[in-house]
Design an enzyme around this catalytic site. Structure first.
Site, short mmCIF file in Angstrom:
data_model
loop_
_atom_site.label_atom_id
_atom_site.label_comp_id
_atom_site.label_asym_id
_atom_site.label_seq_id
_atom_site.Cartn_x
_atom_site.Cartn_y
_atom_site.Cartn_z
N ASP A 25 0.85 -1.18 0.00
CA ASP A 25 0.00 0.00 0.00
C ASP A 25 0.89 1.24 0.00
O ASP A 25 1.67 1.44 0.94
CB ASP A 25 -0.88 -0.04 1.25
CG ASP A 25 -1.68 1.23 1.45
OD1 ASP A 25 -1.85 1.98 0.46
OD2 ASP A 25 -2.13 1.46 2.59
N ASN A 27 -0.51 4.52 -0.81
CA ASN A 27 -1.25 5.75 -0.49
C ASN A 27 -1.89 5.73 0.89
O ASN A 27 -2.64 6.63 1.25
CB ASN A 27 -2.29 6.07 -1.58
CG ASN A 27 -3.42 5.05 -1.60
OD1 ASN A 27 -3.39 4.06 -0.87
ND2 ASN A 27 -4.42 5.28 -2.44
N ASP A 29 -4.16 3.69 2.48
CA ASP A 29 -5.57 3.39 2.76
C ASP A 29 -5.79 1.93 3.19
O ASP A 29 -6.93 1.48 3.27
CB ASP A 29 -6.45 3.74 1.54
CG ASP A 29 -6.08 2.91 0.31
OD1 ASP A 29 -5.12 2.10 0.40
OD2 ASP A 29 -6.74 3.06 -0.73
N ASP A 33 -1.65 -1.13 -3.88
CA ASP A 33 -1.92 -0.38 -5.11
C ASP A 33 -0.75 -0.49 -6.09
O ASP A 33 0.29 -1.07 -5.75
CB ASP A 33 -2.23 1.10 -4.78
CG ASP A 33 -1.26 1.65 -3.73
OD1 ASP A 33 -0.05 1.40 -3.89
OD2 ASP A 33 -1.71 2.32 -2.78
N ASP A 107 -5.29 -9.78 -15.75
CA ASP A 107 -6.24 -10.87 -15.55
C ASP A 107 -7.49 -10.57 -16.40
O ASP A 107 -8.22 -9.61 -16.12
CB ASP A 107 -6.60 -10.92 -14.06
CG ASP A 107 -7.04 -12.30 -13.61
OD1 ASP A 107 -7.72 -12.98 -14.39
OD2 ASP A 107 -6.71 -12.68 -12.47
N ASP A 209 -9.41 -15.86 -16.89
CA ASP A 209 -10.27 -16.39 -15.85
C ASP A 209 -11.26 -17.42 -16.42
O ASP A 209 -11.85 -17.19 -17.48
CB ASP A 209 -11.05 -15.20 -15.24
CG ASP A 209 -11.77 -15.55 -13.96
OD1 ASP A 209 -11.10 -15.96 -12.99
OD2 ASP A 209 -13.01 -15.41 -13.93
N GLU A 272 -6.94 -20.27 -17.01
CA GLU A 272 -7.40 -21.00 -15.82
C GLU A 272 -8.41 -22.03 -16.30
O GLU A 272 -9.46 -21.67 -16.84
CB GLU A 272 -8.07 -20.05 -14.83
CG GLU A 272 -8.49 -20.77 -13.55
CD GLU A 272 -9.57 -20.03 -12.75
OE1 GLU A 272 -9.56 -20.14 -11.53
OE2 GLU A 272 -10.43 -19.36 -13.35
N HIS A 342 -5.01 -17.48 -5.19
CA HIS A 342 -5.87 -16.68 -4.32
C HIS A 342 -7.21 -17.36 -4.02
O HIS A 342 -8.05 -16.78 -3.34
CB HIS A 342 -6.12 -15.33 -4.99
CG HIS A 342 -6.83 -15.46 -6.30
ND1 HIS A 342 -6.27 -16.11 -7.39
CD2 HIS A 342 -8.07 -15.10 -6.69
CE1 HIS A 342 -7.12 -16.12 -8.38
NE2 HIS A 342 -8.23 -15.51 -7.98
N ASP A 343 -7.43 -18.54 -4.57
CA ASP A 343 -8.71 -19.23 -4.37
C ASP A 343 -8.60 -20.41 -3.41
O ASP A 343 -9.63 -21.03 -3.10
CB ASP A 343 -9.24 -19.76 -5.71
CG ASP A 343 -9.71 -18.63 -6.62
OD1 ASP A 343 -10.16 -17.59 -6.10
OD2 ASP A 343 -9.62 -18.79 -7.85
C1 NOJ Z 1 -11.77 -17.72 -10.77
C2 NOJ Z 1 -11.04 -16.71 -9.96
O1 NOJ Z 1 -9.75 -17.18 -9.69
C3 NOJ Z 1 -11.85 -16.46 -8.71
O2 NOJ Z 1 -11.16 -15.69 -7.76
C4 NOJ Z 1 -13.13 -15.79 -9.12
O3 NOJ Z 1 -13.96 -15.64 -7.99
C5 NOJ Z 1 -13.86 -16.62 -10.17
N1 NOJ Z 1 -13.01 -17.12 -11.20
C6 NOJ Z 1 -14.92 -15.80 -10.85
O4 NOJ Z 1 -14.33 -14.84 -11.68
#
Ligand code: NOJ
Length: 545
Positions: A25, A27, A29, A33, A107, A209, A272, A342-343
């Site tokens: 970060d 700035n 907040d 960023d 992305d 995605d 993906e 991140h999932d």
């Molecule tokens: C896959 C992404 O990695 C995930 O974070 C997202 O919620 C879903 N696709 C929907 O875009």
């Protein structure tokens, strides 16, 4: 298209997935960023082995978004969300990254927009709207109920009824993420223009995605039930996603996207996709390789997202996954590996039930960077970050229990130092930090740290053709170790060996060798005659004579 040795750059590159909200970060907040990323570029690669030594970064979505799904709900594909900066900051980031030889992927989210995207606002305004057919609208069936049995990946039906126009619209994710209709050529053309918009601005490529969901069954036929599902488990797994994922018609769309890239030099896309290596192979375009440059193989995270559970850290399983990938990808196609993102829960947290996750994490670094293929390192894994599973209810951010998994714990801010703001922000961070003892500062000068291991490995890989572009030859499977030889054309060969067991394992050496890098120092001395002695949960790269 090619590096100095005549190879496409992405074939030998190490990628780093960076979650912009959580990196740095600037700035104040509490949200990361673009300016913050610029300040940290030297950490990623300053041209010397003091830096992490990655070649490219993938930024999770940076476009304007209501952030219902943290950027995967895009309301304008051609801008930058004010939380992250503006177009000038993006241009500076591209220039500063390129100055250091770092490439940038954005992305691309083609399956759905935000419900606040002007296309959808128009689409839902009336049945005659110019953009009506840009999304997937259906009448309620005569007997009531939903247009079909598809479920949202976030749980519940994939359909929401729109009172104003009296029809349902399809959303494979949140109701605020309506699915685009890629069977409409206007949509395809507008979405191709989005790619060109960024490629023209110097972006090196895209992570795409849920590529496999973009084109569904033409009649939106029901999905068959999943025989392995039992009531009480996530509705996500109740059906096999046969008619809305990896549906054969999607591959023509994939080829169309590829043609956009082919009009530019040195650009690439990584999709993906979810499936077995044989299913993943289709995204490369099969034998012709006229599909995308890369498609993720997530099998080290989970072999099937419809079955649940995570892939164990086990020699025979790892052997089998490498074997199937080598067997099923078409000639010339290169695997693409990620051990976290991140999932999903972070690698160490997935493998820590006995408290040995950290050791497995070190071995995983040498496996990931030692495999044939393009590796993606998830930010923070290089310092051994773990999930923060203690996020209090009122601080939770993830709107969805994605595939019944809650994603905040793996998205906490990068830990630069042990200070209260972890060097990430001077404000309260958008998600609470993980344990303070895991940080870049704590590991920077420690030659035995996870960070040093990653640095040593990326630089060793860069300097070793066998690891960068060599073939892969698996040694016989056994219960304790998985091992393979990477061999380059000019005769150089490196053995990659991983002991997944809690005991010492001895591996017969296929040839005399010298340890290049190992998870444990003592390994330097463990090459006794024709045996490599691997301590519990260790791994090594050994240059073979
Ligand atoms: C896959 C992404 O990695 C995930 O974070 C997202 O919620 C879903 N696709 C929907 O875009």
């Amino acid at each position: 298209m090619h590096d100095q040795a005549g190879h496409e750059w992405w074939r030998s590159a190490v990628f780093y997935q960076l979650y912009p909200r959580s990196f740095q970060d600037a700035n104040g907040d509490g949200i990361g960023d673009l300016e913050g990323i610029i300040r940290r570029l030297d950490y990623l690669n300053d041209g010397t082995p003091r830096s992490l030594g990655i070649d490219a970064i993938w930024l999770s979505p940076t476009f304007p978004s209501p952030m219902k799904d943290f950027g995967y709900d895009v309301s304008d594909y051609r801008g930058v969300d004010p939380a992250f900066g503006d177009m000038a900051a993006m241009e500076r980031l591209i220039a500063e990254a390129h100055r250091r030889g770092i490439r940038i992927l954005l992305d691309y989210v083609p399956n759905h927009t935000s419900d606040q995207h002007p296309w959808f606002i128009d689409s839902r305004s009336s049945r005659d709207a110019a953009h009506r057919d840009w999304y997937v609208w259906r009448d309620p069936p005569p007997g009531g109920g939903f247009p079909n049995n598809w479920v949202s990946a976030f749980g519940g039906p994939a359909w929401t009824f729109d009172e104003h126009t009296g029809q349902y619209y399809l959303h494979s994710f949140l109701r605020e993420q309506p699915d685009l209709n890629w069977r409409n050529p206007e949509v395809e053309s507008a979405m191709h223009d989005v790619l060109r918009f960024w490629l023209d601005r110097g972006i090196d490529g895209f992570r795409i995605d849920v590529m496999g969901m973009v084109v569904k069954h033409p009649d939106l036929a029901d999905n068959p039930p999943n025989p392995e599902w039992t009531p009480g488990h996530s509705t996500y797994r109740q059906f096999l996603w046969t008619n809305n994922r990896n549906y054969p018609d999607v591959f023509e769309t994939v080829r169309g996207i590829r043609r956009v890239f082919d009009a530019y030099d040195e650009r690439m896309a990584v999709a993906e996709v979810f499936g077995t290596p044989a299913e993943i192979a289709n995204y490369y375009g099969g034998e012709k390789l006229d599909g995308l440059h890369l498609a993720f193989n997530f099998q080290f995270i989970h072999e099937s997202d419809l079955r649940g559970g995570f892939t164990p850290w086990d020699a025979r399983t790892i052997h089998r996954l490498i074997e199937s990938s080598e067997r099923d990808l078409p000639p010339g196609a290169q695997p693409c590996w990620a051990f976290g993102n991140h999932d999903r829960p972070r690698f160490i947290s997935r493998h820590n039930s006995d408290g040995r996750g950290d050791e497995r994490g070190r071995a995983a670094a040498l496996l990931l960077l030692g495999l044939r293929g393009t590796p993606f390192v998830y930010y923070g894994d290089e310092i051994g970050m773990v999930d923060n599973t203690a996020i209090p209810e009122e601080r939770r951010q993830d709107p969805a229990r994605y595939h019944s998994i809650w994603r905040d714990p793996a998205r906490t801010p990068m830990q630069w130092d042990a200070s209260p703001g972890r060097g990430f922000s001077r404000a309260e961070p958008w998600l609470p930090f993980g344990p303070a003892d895991i940080s870049v500062a704590a590991q920077d000068h420690d030659p035995d740290s996870m960070l040093s291991l990653y640095r040593d490995a990326t630089w060793a890989r860069r300097n070793e053709p066998a690891l960068r572009e060599g073939t892969l030859e698996l040694l016989a499977a056994n219960d304790l170790t998985v091992a393979f030889i990477r061999r380059a054309a000019e005769g150089r060969a490196v053995l990659v060996a991983v002991n997944t067991s809690a005991g010492v394992a001895s591996l017969p050496m296929p040839a005399p060798g010298r340890v290049i890098i190992a998870t444990e120092r003592t390994l330097d001395r463990s090459l006794a005659g024709s045996l490599l002695r691997l301590p519990p949960f260790s791994a090594a790269w050994v240059a073979l004579e």
